[in-house]
Design an enzyme around this catalytic site. Sequence first.
Site, mmCIF file in Angstrom:
data_model
loop_
_atom_site.group_PDB
_atom_site.id
_atom_site.type_symbol
_atom_site.label_atom_id
_atom_site.label_comp_id
_atom_site.label_asym_id
_atom_site.label_seq_id
_atom_site.Cartn_x
_atom_site.Cartn_y
_atom_site.Cartn_z
ATOM 1 N N CYS A 24 -37.643 3.048 -26.716
ATOM 2 C CA CYS A 24 -38.166 1.734 -27.041
ATOM 3 C C CYS A 24 -39.191 1.728 -28.164
ATOM 4 C CB CYS A 24 -38.897 1.154 -25.826
ATOM 5 S SG CYS A 24 -37.985 1.201 -24.326
ATOM 6 N N GLY A 50 -34.638 1.724 -30.890
ATOM 7 C CA GLY A 50 -33.786 1.155 -29.843
ATOM 8 C C GLY A 50 -32.984 0.001 -30.389
ATOM 9 N N ASN A 125 -42.992 1.386 -23.868
ATOM 10 C CA ASN A 125 -42.163 2.444 -24.408
ATOM 11 C C ASN A 125 -42.526 3.705 -23.628
ATOM 12 O OD1 ASN A 125 -40.911 4.400 -25.980
ATOM 13 N ND2 ASN A 125 -42.598 4.440 -27.472
ATOM 14 N N GLY A 126 -41.504 4.430 -23.185
ATOM 15 C CA GLY A 126 -41.780 5.664 -22.455
ATOM 16 C C GLY A 126 -41.177 5.637 -21.069
ATOM 17 N N TYR A 270 -37.604 13.694 -35.164
ATOM 18 C CA TYR A 270 -36.494 12.761 -35.324
ATOM 19 C C TYR A 270 -36.824 11.289 -35.126
ATOM 20 C CZ TYR A 270 -32.005 10.506 -34.681
ATOM 21 O OH TYR A 270 -30.942 9.663 -34.792
#
Lengths: 498, 498, 498, 498
Positions: A24, A50, A125-126, A270
Site C-alpha cells: 500500500c 499498489g 500501509n504494512g 525495489y
Amino acid sequence: MTDLSVSAHCFESDLEGDTLHEECGVFGILGHPDAATLTALGLHALQHRGQEAAGIVSFDGRQFHTEKHMGLVGDHYTNPATLAKLPGNMAIGHTRYSTTGEVALRNVQPLFAELEVGGIAVAHNGNFTNGLTLRRQLIAGGAICQSTSDTEVVLHLIARSRYTNTTDRFIDAIRQMEGGYSMIGITRTKLIAARDPTGIRPLVMGELDGKPIFCSETCALDIIGAKFVRDVENGEIIVCEIQPDGSITIEAMKSGNPQPERLCLFEYVYFARPDSVVGGRSVYVARKNMGKNLAKEAPVEADVVVPVPDGGTPAALGYAQESGIPFEYGIIRNHYVGRTFIEPTQQIRAFGVKLKHSANRAMIEGKRVVLVDDSIVRGTTSVKIVQMIRDAGAKEVHIRVASPMIFFPDFYGIDTPDKDKLLANQYADVAAMTKFIGADSLQFLSIDGLYRAVGGEDRNPARPQFTDHYFTGDYPTRLLDKDGETMGRKVSVLVSNG
Amino acid sequence: MTDLSVSAHCFESDLEGDTLHEECGVFGILGHPDAATLTALGLHALQHRGQEAAGIVSFDGRQFHTEKHMGLVGDHYTNPATLAKLPGNMAIGHTRYSTTGEVALRNVQPLFAELEVGGIAVAHNGNFTNGLTLRRQLIAGGAICQSTSDTEVVLHLIARSRYTNTTDRFIDAIRQMEGGYSMIGITRTKLIAARDPTGIRPLVMGELDGKPIFCSETCALDIIGAKFVRDVENGEIIVCEIQPDGSITIEAMKSGNPQPERLCLFEYVYFARPDSVVGGRSVYVARKNMGKNLAKEAPVEADVVVPVPDGGTPAALGYAQESGIPFEYGIIRNHYVGRTFIEPTQQIRAFGVKLKHSANRAMIEGKRVVLVDDSIVRGTTSVKIVQMIRDAGAKEVHIRVASPMIFFPDFYGIDTPDKDKLLANQYADVAAMTKFIGADSLQFLSIDGLYRAVGGEDRNPARPQFTDHYFTGDYPTRLLDKDGETMGRKVSVLVSNG
Amino acid sequence: MTDLSVSAHCFESDLEGDTLHEECGVFGILGHPDAATLTALGLHALQHRGQEAAGIVSFDGRQFHTEKHMGLVGDHYTNPATLAKLPGNMAIGHTRYSTTGEVALRNVQPLFAELEVGGIAVAHNGNFTNGLTLRRQLIAGGAICQSTSDTEVVLHLIARSRYTNTTDRFIDAIRQMEGGYSMIGITRTKLIAARDPTGIRPLVMGELDGKPIFCSETCALDIIGAKFVRDVENGEIIVCEIQPDGSITIEAMKSGNPQPERLCLFEYVYFARPDSVVGGRSVYVARKNMGKNLAKEAPVEADVVVPVPDGGTPAALGYAQESGIPFEYGIIRNHYVGRTFIEPTQQIRAFGVKLKHSANRAMIEGKRVVLVDDSIVRGTTSVKIVQMIRDAGAKEVHIRVASPMIFFPDFYGIDTPDKDKLLANQYADVAAMTKFIGADSLQFLSIDGLYRAVGGEDRNPARPQFTDHYFTGDYPTRLLDKDGETMGRKVSVLVSNG
Amino acid sequence: MTDLSVSAHCFESDLEGDTLHEECGVFGILGHPDAATLTALGLHALQHRGQEAAGIVSFDGRQFHTEKHMGLVGDHYTNPATLAKLPGNMAIGHTRYSTTGEVALRNVQPLFAELEVGGIAVAHNGNFTNGLTLRRQLIAGGAICQSTSDTEVVLHLIARSRYTNTTDRFIDAIRQMEGGYSMIGITRTKLIAARDPTGIRPLVMGELDGKPIFCSETCALDIIGAKFVRDVENGEIIVCEIQPDGSITIEAMKSGNPQPERLCLFEYVYFARPDSVVGGRSVYVARKNMGKNLAKEAPVEADVVVPVPDGGTPAALGYAQESGIPFEYGIIRNHYVGRTFIEPTQQIRAFGVKLKHSANRAMIEGKRVVLVDDSIVRGTTSVKIVQMIRDAGAKEVHIRVASPMIFFPDFYGIDTPDKDKLLANQYADVAAMTKFIGADSLQFLSIDGLYRAVGGEDRNPARPQFTDHYFTGDYPTRLLDKDGETMGRKVSVLVSNG
C-alpha cells in the site's frame, strides 16, 4: 463488481516480472480546500505501491464522504463526478496491493467507524503481526468484522477503547498493534499519523500552503509541489488539529517503548520510486550504488550491460559506470499491455514475458551480455529472459543481481511467495541456480554490499541499521500470529464477490 | 457502483404511480441441493416487494458465500456465473425497496457476521421501531456499524448476546426488537425464521422435496412448485436444523409476550401479489371484494368501469361485476419502460404518466367513466390520469378508491411520504380533493367495507383484526424511536457512493 | 457491442409467449424544434413493434447526426447526453425487431447515404420480396453493401438513380421495391413517406403545432398530443418540404400501378397496440369483436373466462361479455423479468413460462376454465400454460383462439417460424392438436369471423379486403426472392459481432 | 460505444508529449491454423503505431469474420471469447491512430466488401493524397460511403473495377491511389500486400512455419518468433495464394511507374520501435547515431545527460557516449496513467506533464543538465519539462533535439498540427524559441546529421535518399486533394457517435 480473479493475478504477476510486491501507499492532508484532489494526485504518485484498488475519505465539516474503486487512481479519481463527491478540506487516501484479505471492495481502505464521539477513518500501509490474534479476541468479545482487513481491527480497538478523547483512543489502539506499519487517520478535526516502533514502513511529513501532509514517499509531495518537512520517526504519533480559528496545531509524541529504527531494505531495492528520498537517502542513488558495488564484487568481461526493465535499470547504470562496459537497452518494454491480458487464451499465455518485453537484437547479437536485475524471487522470469536473450544471438549471458538471495518470508506488508517457491530455497548453491536459469554466470550482491550502497556502512550484526529478514531471517519484531499459528488460518469464512 | 440517485427515485416514483412502497421480500431454504437457484426463483416471484437490489447468502458446509447486486433478481441471479458463486444446500435471500438507509450495496441484505461460535447471516422484511435507539446504545458500547441498515443492529445484538448457543443468541436479539418484521437467518446448520409479536408483516412456511422453506408470500412457493405448510405465527420463532445424518429437525417457539395478530391491511390493498394467499385469504378475492363493496357504498351511473393499472384492476373487476357496468381497458400500459427513464431530460419528464400509460380513446370518448384505483396517497398521479382521460373525450370521470383515505405514516416497513404530502391531510374534505383531482366525483371505501372485503367482518374497534394505522392512527406497537425523537435523525455520517 | 446471441433469442421468445413478431416501427417529423425528443417519444410508444434496437437520425441544417443503440428506446434516448447529440428540427427514427440480417448495430436503421446532391437517411417497417434479387444485381454492378439490411438496397437504388432530384430518385427507387413496407426518409429539406402498393404495413400521418409527422400507429401521435390527419394510402408517396421562408409544403402522389388495399390482419390480431386506430378501426374494439365472434362460433359451458396475457385479454373480455361467463384473472404476469433471463442456467430455463406467469389458484381450482389466446403459432407455450392451469386444480381447460390456424409463412416483415414448426402443419386435425396441447377442447376463430370482427363483413374471396396469407396462402404480391430461390440464401458472408 | 471525445484527445496528447503521431500498423498471415492469435500478437507488438482501435478479419474457408474494438489490442483480442469468433487459417489486422475520419467503430479497419467474385477485406497504414478526390468521383457515380475512411475508397475501386479476377481488381485499384501507404488484403484464397511507389511507409515480409506474413515492422515478427524474409519494395505488390493442395504460391509484381524509394525519416526519429529493423537499419542504432551526431554538432559543458522519456532515451545515450557526460535518469515516468485521465477536472489538468513525469531531484539539483529529446513539434511540453527541471534545482538546462526543426505538414499518414502551431513557424529564430521554452540553450540536429545517422551519408539534394518533407517541404508525390483544395473539406456530413 470486480473482474480480477485469483488466476488473473497469477498471470499478471508473470507479466510484472519476478519480484516482491508491497501492500500500500497512504496520503493525508488537513485544512486545504483542494483536499480530495491533492489526495488523488498524491495517490497517483504512489501508484507503484499498489494498483489493485484505491479509496479516499473526506470530511466536509458535517459529514464524512467516501469513494472506493478497484483499479488505478487515474481511472476514477481524476474526473469531476468522483471528486465532487469528496468535498471538504481534509482527506486521507490509500492505494492497495492486496496481501491479507481477498479482493473485495469492502476491504479497500480507508475504513470508517462512527464512534460515540464522532466518526474516524483510518488507513495503513504494512501489516500487523498480531492482527489475527486481536481479531479473534474481538470476535469473542462480540465485535462484528465486516472486512478481512487488519485495519478494521484497529477501528474496533479505537471504538472499544476506554478513553474518551479520540486521540487517546487512537494511541490506545496503536499501542496494541505489533508489526510494521504506517497509519494515518482523520476525525472531525484531526489528521493523525503513526509509524511502527521499529520504523519498518516509511512515512514522511510534508507541507503545502502551510497545511500538513503525511504520505508514504516524498514523490507524493513532489507531484503537488509540497515541501518535505521530515520523516515521521519510528514509534512516533503526530496529531494535527484544526482549531476553531482555522489555525492548525501539531503535536508529536512517542507511542511507547523506544526502539532503534530499522527501515525495510526492500524499499531501496525495489519498492520506492527512484525519485523518492527515503530515510534521508535518494533511492536512485542507492540503487546506482548497489550496481556499482555489484560491479566491484562480481566483475565480468562483457560487451554490454543490459538492464532487466524496469527495476534493474538504475543498478545496471551503476554497474556500467563502475565497470566501464557500455550501458545499452538490450530489452525493449511494450508499454501497451492491455487489461484483458489478465485472462488470455492458453496460446497467448504461452508467449509469457514476450508480451511485455522484446530483445533488441542489434545490441545483443554476437555480444557478451551482463543482465542486471534488482532481485530474484522465484527465478521463473529470469529463465524466460535469459532464453529470450539467447534467442536474440547473445554469445554469453551473465546475470548480476543487485540484492542478496531471498530465503525468508516477510510479515510486514510484503507479498512473499511460499518459502519453498523461493529460488534460494530450491537449489543447493549458486551453481545449481545458474544452471536452472540457463545463464553463463549468476552472482548476487552481498548483504554488506547492500548496506554500504544504502547507508554507507557494513551491516552491524549487533544492531543492524535496517531490517533485512528476507535475506537473513533476523525479524525485527516478535511474530505473534505466526508463532501462535494463526497466520494463514482463515478467520472470516464469508466469501464475497462484491 | 450504482447509478441510482435520489432524484432518479423521485421521477421513478412518478412512473410507478401514486402508491405506497414496501421494503422487502425474504426467502430461505435448508437442505436442498439447488438452494441458491431456488432462492433466486423465490426472490424473482417476490420482486414486486422490492426492485432496488437483491442479495443471497449460501453456506456450503465450509464457507458462507454472498452475492449482492443493485437491480432486479433476473438481471443477476439467473446466469450460471453468479449462481456458481453460491454453492451449498442452504441459502437465504432478500429483495429490497429501500426505506431506511441510503442506496448502497453495503446496505443490501442479507448481512453476515462472524461469531465466535460460527457465522450467521440474517435478512428481514419490515422495520424496527426501536432500531435507532438500539444503534445508539451499541455505538456507545464500542460497536462499529458499517451499514445504515437496521438488520445490522440485530447482528450486533446476536454477536454481543451473553448466550452461547446461536439459537439462544438469535432469540435474545429478537426479543429486544420492536416493530413489524419477518426475519430469516442461517447459521452453519440452521435456518431460522421469526415474525414480530403482532404479526404485521407476513411470513409463510413451505416445503419442497421434504425441505423447509420460509418466504414472504405463497407466490414464491408456487413458482418452484413447493407446498404451502402454514403461516409462521405472530411472535413465533421456528428453528430448522440439519442433523449429522442429513435429517432436518424443526422446532417452533414463541418469542415472548403473546399478543393478538394484526396483519397489515395494505398487504391486501396493494403489496401482496394477487395470486398469493396471505393469512389464509386470497389476495385477489379480497381485492375483488373491495371493488364489490365499493360499488355498493359508492354507486354511480356510468358507461364503463376502467381500472387504473395495475393496482386497481381486480377491484375494478369487482366493481363492474357488482354494478353491472361493463369493465373495459380504458387505459393501456406501456410495458417497455427503459432504465434511463430514471434520468430523462426535463422535456421528457414533462410527459409524466404518458410514458407509461395511454388512454384507449375508443373506450373513453363520449363515455361516463368510473376509474377504480387501489389507493390514493398524494393524489398527484390521479390528477394526471384524470386529465388524460378527459383529453381522450370522456363525458364524466368518477374516481372510486378501493381503500380508505390515508392520514398517518407507517413505521413498519412501508415507505410513506411526509404527513403533509398525503392528499387526505391537504384538503379539508372530499369535495376539495375532488376539485384538486379534477374528477366529477371521488369516493373512498369505508374502513368497515375494507375489513369485510378482507376478513368478512366489520372492524372490531375494541380489538381490531388487522393493523390499519395509516387510515386510523391506531398503531399496534409503541414507537420508541419516533417518540424518543430519534426517528429521522441521521446517526451514521458517512456518505458512501459505493 | 451487443450481448444478444441467437440462443438468447430462442429463450426470450419462450418468455414472450408463442406468437409472431413484427419487424419495426417508424416515426418522422419535420420542422419542429424538438424533433429528436418527439421522435424518441414516438418510438417509445411504438416499442411493442420491436425491442431489439432503435436508431434516430436528425439534420440540423448543416449536418446529419445519428445515434443507434441496442435495447429499448427508454434505455438510451431519453437522457440529455444522447438527445443533445441529435440537434435539428427534423428527424426520423426506427425501432427494430430483426427478421432479415443478423443482430448488429450496423444493421440498425435509419441508414444514411451521402449523395452528390446531399445526404439522405431512410428507415422502413416491413420486408421487400425482391430485396435479395436487387442486392445481387447491385453487387454485380460494383456496389458495396455494408449491412445485411434491405434498407441499404433502397439507398443504393437512390444513389444510382439517373434522376437528379432527390424526390425523383426516391420514387425511382421505391418503384423497384416489391413487398410490404412503410418507408420514411429525410433529406436536407424534406421528410418523405411511402407505403407499399397493397398497403400491407400501416403508416399514418399526423400533425403537431402545424408540423407534419409520419408514424406506424396512432399511439405514437397520442403520446405527444399530436393530431391524427389521415392514413397514408397504399402506393402513396408524400413529400413534405421546408421552404426557405420556413413554411412547409406537402405533396402527395401515387407510386405506380394502383391496386386495392389489403392491410395485414395480424396488425389487428396481435401487432398493433390496442389503443391504436389502424385503417380507421379501433384495434381494441376489433379484438373484443374477435372474442365475441369466437364465443358465438365456439361456445362452451364453463365457470371462468381467463385471458392468456397479454395478447388474449381484449378477446377474452369480448368472449366473457358475449357468453356471460365471468371474466377473471386466472393467470398473473410477473412484470419484473430481468435482462439476464436471456442467458439463464439450464435449471432456471426449465421453469419456462413460470418465470413470467403464474396461476391464480383462487380463480382456477375446481373450475371449468376457458383460456382465450390471440393466436397459436407453434403451440409450445400453450402446452405449458395448460399444464400450469391444470396444476392449479382446474376441472376442465378449454382453449379458444381468437384467430384462425396459421399454415403459411409471411414475407412482409413478420418473423414466422419454419413452416413445419407451425402447429397447424404438425397435426392432422384439431383433435390431434387438442391432444398435443393437453386441453379438453380447442377451437379457432373462423376466417369470416375474423373478417367480420375487423371490417364488419365476411371475406370477399374474389377480392379479399385484407391480406390473410398466413391463414390462407393467398399472398397479395409475387414473391420474387422466394420463387427465384434466393430467399434464405445468405448473400453477405461477413460475420460481424460488432 | 466509445468514451473517447475530441477534448479527451487534446489532453491525452499533452500527456503523450509533444510529438507527431502515426496512423496505423498492419499485420496479415496466410495458411496458419493460429492466424487470428498470431495477428493479435503482431498487432500488440505494433501497438505503438496506434492505440485508438484495432480490428481483425479472418476467413475460415466459408465465411469472413470480423472483430473491431476501440482501445488496446490487449484489452480485447487476447481473451478466448474474442479469438473464438475469428476462426480460419488466414487473417489480417490493423491498429489505428486516427488522422482522417472521426472516431467511430465503423471507421476501424480492416474494411470488408462482398464482391460478385467473393469477399475482400483490406487495411492500410498511411494516407492517400487523392482520397477525397476519388471519393467525390465515386459518390457522383452512385457509390455509398459508409465510413469516412480512405480505405473504403479502395474497396469501391475494387468493387467497380472492370477486371474479373480479384488480384487484377486490387492492382487496378492500387494504381489509382496516390500517396504513402502500405496495404494488405485477404480474399477467399489470397493474402495481398502492396507498398506505395515511393515506399514512404514501411512494410516487411516474414515467414512462420513456412507461411507468409506481412507486417509494418520486424518487431511484429519477433514477438511470434517468425523469420524476417525481406522488405516489400516500393511500388511492389505481392500476392500469396493457397492452392487446392494446401501449398502456397507467392507472386510479386510492380504496380506501375518505378520510382526511387524514399522511406519516411520519422520512422527512424520516433515512430518505429527501437528493436525494429526498418529498411535494413536498426532503429535503435540510428537513434543512438542521431544522439552522437548531435553531440558533435552541438556540444555543451554539462554535468548530466538526461533523456526526455520515452522518445529521447536512445539519442540521449548516444549523446552521453559521444560527449563523455554521464547519462542519468533525471526524469522518472509514472507508468500508471489511468484511463480517465482523458477527462480530468480542470484542477487535475493543470498538473499537466507532472501526471506522467517527475524530476529526479538527486540527479538534477545544482547540476548543468542536457535534456535530449527526439523532436519538438509545438514546444508546449518542452516548456513544462524545462520548468519542472528548473524547479528541481538545475543550475542550467540545455535542450538538444535529435532531429531538425519541423516546418511543414505531412500528408502520408502522420498527424501534424496546423502549420502555424509548429514551434519552428512561430518564432523567428532559435534564440526566440529558446526564450519561449525557457532553456539556457537549444539546438537541433542538422538534416545532414540525421541522414548520416540513418543511412551513413549526407542528404543527396538531387535525389534525397529519404522523404524529409516536414523538415524541408520537399514532398515526394503530388498532393492532389490539397492542391485541388479538397483537403480538410468534410465530404461526409453524417456525425455518428456509434
